[in-house]
Design a protein around this motif. Structure first.
Motif, PDB file in Angstrom:
ATOM      1  N   PRO A  15       0.819  -1.235   0.000  1.00  0.00           N
ATOM      2  CA  PRO A  15       0.000   0.000   0.000  1.00  0.00           C
ATOM      3  C   PRO A  15       0.843   1.271   0.000  1.00  0.00           C
ATOM      4  N   ASP A  16       2.089   1.179   0.475  1.00  0.00           N
ATOM      5  CA  ASP A  16       2.951   2.367   0.564  1.00  0.00           C
ATOM      6  C   ASP A  16       3.857   2.525  -0.658  1.00  0.00           C
ATOM      7  N   ALA A  17       3.853   1.549  -1.549  1.00  0.00           N
ATOM      8  CA  ALA A  17       4.869   1.501  -2.606  1.00  0.00           C
ATOM      9  C   ALA A  17       4.619   2.526  -3.712  1.00  0.00           C
ATOM     10  N   LEU A  64      13.781   4.956  -1.702  1.00  0.00           N
ATOM     11  CA  LEU A  64      12.531   4.883  -2.459  1.00  0.00           C
ATOM     12  C   LEU A  64      11.617   3.807  -1.878  1.00  0.00           C
ATOM     13  N   ALA A  65      10.328   3.987  -2.089  1.00  0.00           N
ATOM     14  CA  ALA A  65       9.343   3.004  -1.604  1.00  0.00           C
ATOM     15  C   ALA A  65       9.088   1.971  -2.700  1.00  0.00           C
ATOM     16  N   ILE A  66       9.853   0.884  -2.637  1.00  0.00           N
ATOM     17  CA  ILE A  66       9.766  -0.169  -3.652  1.00  0.00           C
ATOM     18  C   ILE A  66       9.278  -1.455  -2.986  1.00  0.00           C
ATOM     19  N   CYS A  67       8.306  -2.088  -3.610  1.00  0.00           N
ATOM     20  CA  CYS A  67       7.798  -3.371  -3.101  1.00  0.00           C
ATOM     21  C   CYS A  67       8.030  -4.444  -4.158  1.00  0.00           C
ATOM     22  N   ASP A  68       8.692  -5.525  -3.776  1.00  0.00           N
ATOM     23  CA  ASP A  68       8.891  -6.656  -4.689  1.00  0.00           C
ATOM     24  C   ASP A  68       7.842  -7.721  -4.379  1.00  0.00           C
ATOM     25  N   THR A  84      -2.584 -14.768 -17.768  1.00  0.00           N
ATOM     26  CA  THR A  84      -2.197 -14.665 -16.360  1.00  0.00           C
ATOM     27  C   THR A  84      -1.492 -13.343 -16.075  1.00  0.00           C
ATOM     28  N   ILE A  85      -0.641 -12.922 -17.008  1.00  0.00           N
ATOM     29  CA  ILE A  85       0.052 -11.636 -16.842  1.00  0.00           C
ATOM     30  C   ILE A  85      -0.968 -10.500 -16.771  1.00  0.00           C
ATOM     31  N   LYS A  86      -1.962 -10.538 -17.659  1.00  0.00           N
ATOM     32  CA  LYS A  86      -2.979  -9.474 -17.657  1.00  0.00           C
ATOM     33  C   LYS A  86      -3.799  -9.494 -16.363  1.00  0.00           C
ATOM     34  N   GLU A  87      -4.140 -10.697 -15.897  1.00  0.00           N
ATOM     35  CA  GLU A  87      -4.885 -10.807 -14.633  1.00  0.00           C
ATOM     36  C   GLU A  87      -4.058 -10.265 -13.471  1.00  0.00           C
ATOM     37  N   GLY A  88      -2.767 -10.576 -13.472  1.00  0.00           N
ATOM     38  CA  GLY A  88      -1.881 -10.122 -12.393  1.00  0.00           C
ATOM     39  C   GLY A  88      -1.723  -8.613 -12.381  1.00  0.00           C
ATOM     40  N   ILE A  89      -1.534  -8.025 -13.551  1.00  0.00           N
ATOM     41  CA  ILE A  89      -1.340  -6.574 -13.628  1.00  0.00           C
ATOM     42  C   ILE A  89      -2.605  -5.842 -13.176  1.00  0.00           C
ATOM     43  N   ALA A  90      -3.769  -6.430 -13.442  1.00  0.00           N
ATOM     44  CA  ALA A  90      -5.025  -5.804 -13.017  1.00  0.00           C
ATOM     45  C   ALA A  90      -5.128  -5.715 -11.500  1.00  0.00           C
ATOM     46  N   LEU A  91      -4.366  -6.557 -10.790  1.00  0.00           N
ATOM     47  CA  LEU A  91      -4.395  -6.550  -9.325  1.00  0.00           C
ATOM     48  C   LEU A  91      -3.430  -5.536  -8.718  1.00  0.00           C
ATOM     49  N   LEU A  92      -2.527  -4.976  -9.516  1.00  0.00           N
ATOM     50  CA  LEU A  92      -1.518  -4.062  -8.976  1.00  0.00           C
ATOM     51  C   LEU A  92      -2.136  -2.702  -8.670  1.00  0.00           C
ATOM     52  N   PRO A  93      -1.662  -2.040  -7.603  1.00  0.00           N
ATOM     53  CA  PRO A  93      -2.192  -0.712  -7.279  1.00  0.00           C
ATOM     54  C   PRO A  93      -1.852   0.288  -8.388  1.00  0.00           C
ATOM     55  N   LYS A  94      -2.850   1.070  -8.789  1.00  0.00           N
ATOM     56  CA  LYS A  94      -2.648   1.972  -9.920  1.00  0.00           C
ATOM     57  C   LYS A  94      -1.672   3.111  -9.615  1.00  0.00           C
ATOM     58  N   ALA A  95      -1.519   3.423  -8.326  1.00  0.00           N
ATOM     59  CA  ALA A  95      -0.658   4.551  -7.965  1.00  0.00           C
ATOM     60  C   ALA A  95       0.826   4.215  -8.115  1.00  0.00           C
TER      61      ALA A  95
END
Ligand SMILES: [Mn+2]
Length: 201
Positions: A15-17, A64-68, A84-95
């Motif tokens: 959430p902070d990344a 920097l605020a980096i999350c792996d 699967t890549i498209k499904e995964g990217i849809a879950l990433l925070p947009k910010a």
């Protein structure tokens, strides 16, 4: 979907990344030598051998605020991997700005499609650094091949601009396709002669 492991200093919580690292360990269309599926973890391992401070840019990665988020499990089928890549990217925070570690070039079209959809309503510009045109319609009996990556990128909705730099190889059909469709590319010879800067001196 994500198996947790880590890039050096990428210790922010999601959430902070401001930046999110995702490994895409896929190489199942490799036609010369496989092994790029080991790339994401090899990059992470090597990341611990560098200073976190980069004096060129005066940036300390540790600040920097980096999350792996680790690697996505992409299986051994290119069509499955793309979805699967498209499904995964849809879950990433947009910010957060995503950084993907590959993996072979076939991972790029679904990344481009996803990023165009989620963060570039005006259209996405794609810059490809590659020795190959990758403009084949199909290769090795699949349109998902790494040798078709740029062709697939150009077909994606939302791709407004495209250029590739460093080209030294392609079949006649690829160069013909590039010429007939006005696709922008610079050869490695042009880069050597003119330089890589905007205003080479
Ligand atoms: Mn390529």
């Amino acid at each position: 979907m994500f198996q947790r492991c880590g890039f050096a200093d990428a210790d922010a919580d999601l959430p902070d990344a401001d930046y999110v690292v995702v490994g895409l360990p896929f190489d199942c269309t490799a036609s010369f030598r496989s092994g790029s599926r080991d790339g994401p973890d090899a990059i992470r391992l090597a990341s611990f051998n560098f200073e976190s401070y980069d004096y060129y840019s005066d940036v300390d990665l540790a600040a920097l605020a980096i999350c792996d988020l680790g690697n996505m499990d992409l299986g051994a089928d290119a069509a499955y991997a793309e979805e699967t890549i498209k499904e995964g990217i849809a879950l990433l925070p947009k910010a957060a700005i995503p950084i993907f570690l590959g993996g072979e070039h076939s991972i790029t079209p679904p990344i481009v499609e996803s990023l165009a959809r989620r963060s570039a309503p005006g259209g996405l510009g794609v810059l490809v650094l590659d020795a190959h045109l990758d403009l084949r319609a199909e290769f090795g009996c699949t349109r998902y091949s790494h040798a078709c990556a740029s062709r697939r990128i150009l077909e994606k909705e939302g791709v407004k601009a495209y250029a590739s730099i460093g080209i030294r190889s392609g079949c006649l059909e690829e160069f013909t396709f590039a010429k007939e469709n006005g696709i922008s590319y610079s050869t490695s010879r042009e880069v050597k002669e003119k330089g890589i800067g905007v205003n080479p001196s």
